[in-house]
Write an enzyme that holds these catalytic residues in place. Structure first.
Site, PDB file in Angstrom:
ATOM      1  N   ARG A  37       0.758  -1.284   0.020  1.00 55.24           N
ATOM      2  CA  ARG A  37       0.087   0.007   0.024  1.00 55.24           C
ATOM      3  C   ARG A  37       0.895   1.156   0.050  1.00 55.24           C
ATOM      4  NH1 ARG A  37      -2.860  -4.146   1.945  1.00 55.24           N
ATOM      5  NH2 ARG A  37      -5.167  -4.330   1.908  1.00 55.24           N
ATOM      6  N   GLY A 101      -1.604 -11.204  -5.364  1.00 49.53           N
ATOM      7  CA  GLY A 101      -2.993 -10.933  -5.318  1.00 49.53           C
ATOM      8  C   GLY A 101      -2.571  -9.160  -5.388  1.00 49.53           C
ATOM      9  N   GLU A 319      -5.810 -15.302   6.467  1.00 51.76           N
ATOM     10  CA  GLU A 319      -4.590 -16.085   6.176  1.00 51.76           C
ATOM     11  C   GLU A 319      -3.857 -16.595   7.007  1.00 51.76           C
ATOM     12  OE1 GLU A 319      -1.968 -14.785   3.704  1.00 51.76           O
ATOM     13  OE2 GLU A 319      -3.648 -14.310   2.383  1.00 51.76           O
ATOM     14  N   ARG A 350      -6.728 -23.376  -0.975  1.00 47.16           N
ATOM     15  CA  ARG A 350      -6.095 -23.723  -0.055  1.00 47.16           C
ATOM     16  C   ARG A 350      -6.792 -24.534   1.001  1.00 47.16           C
ATOM     17  NH1 ARG A 350      -3.582 -17.730   1.859  1.00 47.16           N
ATOM     18  NH2 ARG A 350      -1.380 -17.916   0.691  1.00 47.16           N
TER      19      ARG A 350
END
Length: 433
Positions: A37, A101, A319, A350
């Protein structure tokens, strides 16, 4: 930065087994989410920015390379301090997203602001990661994009040097990054943006809060008071200094080691106030048998050597699912994790991969549409496939603390977010730095 996409043969790696409680104080790389970011905001700012303690890993180097390809100046030779100088964004340029991503969802909105043709592609698995909602949203905001019929990578943004902006409706249930990508570039859109999410809940809400916090810190006016609606006003972004926190997701396997072995692990440099979901992690680890404290030394987790199962909705912290699943396999009671259907669209599916690989080691676990049910029983060693997914490697390493002979087919995939992982992990388990 070298060849970011070079193919290297996988190196089998046997996860070390702990013979004693671990006792370690670790300094981990910076947060991938914050680093990504800060790079985007720096490239769009009106003046230079610095990143102190950034993450140097494949994902963040790809982000820097993509922004540099469009004209932003990126000085990242110093591991401890990166410099970003904004510049006019132009094409033609090519952005290699790898399997990141953040790159595939944060950079296309920036490319709309560039003057020229910007192409995007990445690793083969990247072509099946969800991008359609972002592509549709950008088109409705005035960005020209060419894509294959699948609405995925490879894609081309035909940048016009400006983006009209305005209101857009998006289903971001597959990834919070679909919203964050729009918000980060929105201050530079002519009319800013109003993003309305319609659909199942947006996962990983803490990452959206981080996006909003960092936009505001860079001078943007953001209104997120209405649920599932984010408004960003047009206006300049200010170049500034960013202090990047240690990566909490990357720390979780190390904290899990404290629970499994009855040891103690301290993450150095943890701030008093964090943009990451530390309170939710504290809650989960305490329910599983750990003690979590924050002091001047850092964030410390202690275990007793007994792990408890739990039922938990992990939608906000998806995550963490692989590492927590590995912990649950070693627990004294069953566990049920829900709310993470979207991680089927991450580096790999996953949920399916965890079920498949741990079942091959003797585990009793079953998939649900949005999670896993885990019933602990003794495991055995064997080959564990990582599917080029760093979180899968972390899960195998956690299980290997208690189960001899778990062999990862490719531990090098951890370079995506923590190139030092194998060395740090082995040093923690053996007590040798």
């Amino acid at each position: 930065m070298g060849n970011l996409t070079a193919t290297r043969p996988p190196q089998p790696w046997t996860a070390p087994t702990a013979s004693d409680p671990v006792a370690a104080s670790v300094r981990l790389p910076g947060s991938k989410s914050m680093t990504a970011r800060a790079l985007v905001l720096g490239a769009l700012a009106s003046g230079p920015s610095t990143l102190a303690g950034p993450l140097r890993a494949r994902d963040t180097e790809l982000m820097a390379a993509g922004l540099r390809a469009m004209g932003a100046h990126m000085s990242i030779s110093d591991d401890d301090r990166w410099l970003v100088r904004p510049h006019r964004l132009v094409g033609p340029a090519h952005v290699d997203v790898g399997l990141a991503g953040t790159v595939m969802r944060f950079v296309p909105p920036v490319a709309g602001l560039a003057d020229g043709r910007i192409t995007f592609d990445g690793d083969p698995q990247a072509r099946i990661r969800p991008l359609g909602p972002l592509i549709g949203a950008l088109r409705s905001l005035g960005v020209r994009i060419d894509t294959p019929p699948t609405g995925s990578l490879p894609l081309t943004v035909l940048g016009a040097g400006r983006v009209a902006g305005g209101e857009v409706v998006i289903d971001a249930s597959a990834s919070s990054q679909l919203v964050s990508g729009l918000l980060l570039a929105a201050p530079r859109f002519d009319r800013g943006v109003v993003v309305r999410h319609v659909g199942p809940p947006v996962p990983s809400a803490p990452h959206l809060r981080m996006t909003v916090q960092m936009l505001r810190a860079a001078g943007a006016a953001v209104d997120d008071t209405t649920p599932d609606v984010w408004t960003v006003e047009p206006g300049p972004l200010t170049g500034r200094g960013w202090t990047i926190e240690p990566d909490l997701s990357g720390a979780v396997p190390f904290f899990a080691a404290a629970l499994v072995t009855g040891g103690e692990v301290t993450l150095q440099g943890w701030p008093r106030s964090s943009a990451q979901p530390v309170e939710r992690l504290r809650e989960l680890l305490q329910l599983m048998g750990g003690e979590v404290t924050l002091s001047t030394a850092g964030l410390t987790v202690r275990g007793t050597g007994v792990v408890h199962g739990l039922a938990a909705d992990l939608s906000d912290v998806s995550e963490l699912t692989p590492a927590l699943a590995a912990l649950a396999l070693l627990a004294d009671s069953p566990s049920r994790f829900t709310g993470v259907a979207h991680i089927r669209g991450h580096e790999t599916d996953r949920i399916a991969a965890l079920a498949r690989e741990f079942s091959a080691l003797g585990a009793d676990l079953t998939e649900s549409h949005d999670g896993l049910e885990i019933r602990p029983r003794p495991l055995r060693g064997g080959v564990f496939r990582t599917y080029a997914d760093h979180r899968m490697a972390h899960a195998a390493a956690v299980a290997g603390l208690a189960v001899p002979g778990i062999e990862l087919d490719d531990v090098a995939c951890t370079s995506k977010t923590m190139p030092e992982f194998p060395a740090l992990w082995s040093a923690m388990v053996t007590g040798k730095s």
